[in-house]
Write a protein that holds these residues in place. Structure first.
Motif, mmCIF file in Angstrom:
data_model
loop_
_atom_site.group_PDB
_atom_site.id
_atom_site.type_symbol
_atom_site.label_atom_id
_atom_site.label_comp_id
_atom_site.label_asym_id
_atom_site.label_seq_id
_atom_site.Cartn_x
_atom_site.Cartn_y
_atom_site.Cartn_z
ATOM 1 N N LEU A 177 0.836 -1.214 0.000
ATOM 2 C CA LEU A 177 0.000 0.000 0.000
ATOM 3 C C LEU A 177 0.866 1.259 0.000
ATOM 4 O O LEU A 177 0.565 2.231 -0.698
ATOM 5 C CB LEU A 177 -0.893 0.002 1.241
ATOM 6 C CG LEU A 177 -2.331 -0.464 1.043
ATOM 7 C CD1 LEU A 177 -3.129 -0.259 2.316
ATOM 8 C CD2 LEU A 177 -3.009 0.264 -0.129
ATOM 9 N N THR A 178 1.970 1.220 0.771
ATOM 10 C CA THR A 178 2.884 2.376 0.804
ATOM 11 C C THR A 178 3.469 2.608 -0.590
ATOM 12 O O THR A 178 3.553 3.745 -1.069
ATOM 13 C CB THR A 178 4.028 2.124 1.810
ATOM 14 O OG1 THR A 178 3.446 1.803 3.063
ATOM 15 C CG2 THR A 178 4.930 3.326 1.957
ATOM 16 N N ARG A 179 3.878 1.518 -1.250
ATOM 17 C CA ARG A 179 4.463 1.671 -2.589
ATOM 18 C C ARG A 179 3.431 2.185 -3.588
ATOM 19 O O ARG A 179 3.738 3.017 -4.444
ATOM 20 C CB ARG A 179 5.027 0.329 -3.069
ATOM 21 C CG ARG A 179 6.320 -0.042 -2.357
ATOM 22 C CD ARG A 179 7.003 -1.201 -3.037
ATOM 23 N NE ARG A 179 8.137 -1.687 -2.253
ATOM 24 C CZ ARG A 179 8.896 -2.709 -2.600
ATOM 25 N NH1 ARG A 179 8.654 -3.362 -3.720
ATOM 26 N NH2 ARG A 179 9.913 -3.087 -1.847
ATOM 27 N N ARG B 293 3.324 6.094 -5.372
ATOM 28 C CA ARG B 293 3.866 6.026 -6.742
ATOM 29 C C ARG B 293 3.390 7.210 -7.590
ATOM 30 O O ARG B 293 2.247 7.649 -7.512
ATOM 31 C CB ARG B 293 3.420 4.731 -7.428
ATOM 32 C CG ARG B 293 3.825 4.710 -8.914
ATOM 33 C CD ARG B 293 3.648 3.374 -9.560
ATOM 34 N NE ARG B 293 2.336 2.805 -9.350
ATOM 35 C CZ ARG B 293 2.025 1.546 -9.629
ATOM 36 N NH1 ARG B 293 2.936 0.740 -10.115
ATOM 37 N NH2 ARG B 293 0.822 1.101 -9.401
ATOM 38 N N ARG B 294 4.280 7.730 -8.407
ATOM 39 C CA ARG B 294 3.936 8.743 -9.410
ATOM 40 C C ARG B 294 4.574 8.298 -10.726
ATOM 41 O O ARG B 294 5.643 7.692 -10.732
ATOM 42 C CB ARG B 294 4.474 10.132 -9.010
ATOM 43 C CG ARG B 294 3.871 10.683 -7.719
ATOM 44 C CD ARG B 294 2.372 10.954 -7.813
ATOM 45 N NE ARG B 294 1.808 11.543 -6.597
ATOM 46 C CZ ARG B 294 1.313 10.834 -5.579
ATOM 47 N NH1 ARG B 294 1.311 9.507 -5.633
ATOM 48 N NH2 ARG B 294 0.825 11.441 -4.516
ATOM 49 N N GLY C 261 6.528 7.180 -19.162
ATOM 50 C CA GLY C 261 6.223 6.031 -18.302
ATOM 51 C C GLY C 261 7.196 5.838 -17.151
ATOM 52 O O GLY C 261 7.059 4.874 -16.394
ATOM 53 N N SER C 262 8.184 6.747 -16.985
ATOM 54 C CA SER C 262 9.116 6.607 -15.858
ATOM 55 C C SER C 262 8.348 6.559 -14.542
ATOM 56 O O SER C 262 7.352 7.270 -14.374
ATOM 57 C CB SER C 262 10.078 7.804 -15.795
ATOM 58 O OG SER C 262 10.970 7.744 -16.858
ATOM 59 N N VAL C 263 8.834 5.712 -13.618
ATOM 60 C CA VAL C 263 8.127 5.519 -12.350
ATOM 61 C C VAL C 263 8.919 6.146 -11.217
ATOM 62 O O VAL C 263 10.135 5.979 -11.121
ATOM 63 C CB VAL C 263 7.932 4.009 -12.081
ATOM 64 C CG1 VAL C 263 7.288 3.779 -10.722
ATOM 65 C CG2 VAL C 263 7.064 3.390 -13.178
ATOM 66 N N PHE D 288 10.665 6.918 -1.847
ATOM 67 C CA PHE D 288 11.827 6.071 -2.191
ATOM 68 C C PHE D 288 12.625 6.571 -3.400
ATOM 69 O O PHE D 288 13.818 6.320 -3.497
ATOM 70 C CB PHE D 288 11.374 4.631 -2.434
ATOM 71 C CG PHE D 288 10.569 4.059 -1.291
ATOM 72 C CD1 PHE D 288 11.061 4.114 0.010
ATOM 73 C CD2 PHE D 288 9.327 3.485 -1.507
ATOM 74 C CE1 PHE D 288 10.327 3.598 1.076
ATOM 75 C CE2 PHE D 288 8.590 2.965 -0.447
ATOM 76 C CZ PHE D 288 9.082 3.021 0.844
ATOM 77 N N SER D 289 11.978 7.244 -4.336
ATOM 78 C CA SER D 289 12.710 7.846 -5.468
ATOM 79 C C SER D 289 11.908 9.063 -5.916
ATOM 80 O O SER D 289 11.173 9.011 -6.906
ATOM 81 C CB SER D 289 12.891 6.850 -6.614
ATOM 82 O OG SER D 289 11.672 6.279 -7.001
ATOM 83 N N PRO D 290 12.031 10.169 -5.126
ATOM 84 C CA PRO D 290 11.153 11.331 -5.312
ATOM 85 C C PRO D 290 11.260 11.966 -6.697
ATOM 86 O O PRO D 290 12.364 12.091 -7.239
ATOM 87 C CB PRO D 290 11.632 12.328 -4.242
ATOM 88 C CG PRO D 290 12.423 11.516 -3.278
ATOM 89 C CD PRO D 290 13.005 10.365 -4.056
#
Ligand code: AP5
Length: 213
Positions: free
Chosen positions: A121-123, A127-128, A134-136, A141-143
């Motif tokens: 749920l946190t992931r 997520r953006r 399509g980059s995630v 974790f990777s702002p």
């Protein structure tokens, strides 16, 4: 080689795809990406899939299987495939076996990425994604860049199914309809299970060890 990438929403299937396709020379096929591309392009398929996706439900089997059958018939699929997010039901797995058998092929491995629900749920909710390339990204974790513009110039947004309600529903749907596939592939001697905890690099190493032995 044909690998099925199985795992709950947010386990990191998309994140691990690039390393896997490079290492084994596979064509990545993600049913979720195909549905989202159709949604962005406003096609009939996209419109049909949208209602299911935004509620966290699976798109009907018949529609999904037809789409994958067409995709597997394309020339780039002949060198081997990484199937991300397909099959997701036992019916889809049985149909996939039939489609491949007609070409004298079969699934080599089903790679299961496993992670507890709380971490999932946190992931998912953090997520953006870039609408253009399509980059995630992940808020913790990777702002992403502060202005939410990707280096490619695209808008960084939150997927319609990553809000808390839809994400929770997707986890329930996964347990009920998709998780049984782990036992299905285990019975056929094809299941490799890897913990999806820890950094993306740690998970990539664990996957490599599981597949290369
Ligand atoms: P789909 O697009 O396949 O979504 P999903 O399976 O729910 O998987 P996600 O894309 O949400 O997660 P992921 O595992 O790829 O995680 P990611 O790498 O992005 O499907 C969407 C919808 O389409 C379905 O709900 C359904 O409606 C429909 N659909 C698709 N296929 C279908 C089918 N076969 N049948 C019927 N319907 C279908 O990572 C998540 C986040 O975590 C990211 O922010 C990432 O940066 C971060 N992260 C990843 N790894 C790590 C790590 N090790 N440490 C910290 N953060 C990490």
């Amino acid at each position: 080689m044909i690998i099925v990438l199985l795992g709950p929403p947010g386990a990191g299937k998309g994140t691990q795809t690039a390393a896997l396709v490079n290492r084994y020379g596979l064509t990545p096929i993600s049913t979720g990406d195909i549905f989202r591309a159709n949604l962005n392009a406003g096609t009939l398929l996209g419109l049909e899939a949208k209602n299911y996706m935004n509620q966290g439900l699976l798109v009907p089997d018949e529609l999904t299987v037809r789409l994958v059958e067409d995709r597997l018939a394309q020339p780039d699929a002949k060198k081997g495939c990484l199937l991300d997010g397909f099959p997701r039901t036992v019916f889809q797995a049985e149909e996939l076996d039939k489609i491949l058998a007609a070409q004298g092929l079969a699934v080599d491995y089903c790679l299961l990425l496993d992670l507890p629900d709380l971490e999932l749920l946190t992931r998912l909710t953090g997520r953006r994604v870039c609408r253009a390339c399509g980059s995630v990204w992940h808020l913790t974790f990777s702002p992403p860049p502060d202005n939410l513009i990707c280096p490619c110039g695209g808008e960084i947004y939150q997927r319609g199914d990553d809000g808390e309600a839809a994400a929770s529903n997707r986890l329930k749907v996964y347990q009920a309809q998709t998780r049984p596939l782990a036992a299905w592939y285990q019975k056929r001697g094809k299941l490799k299970t890897v913990s999806a905890s820890g950094s993306p690099e740690r998970v990539a190493t664990a996957i490599q060890q599981a597949l290369d032995g």
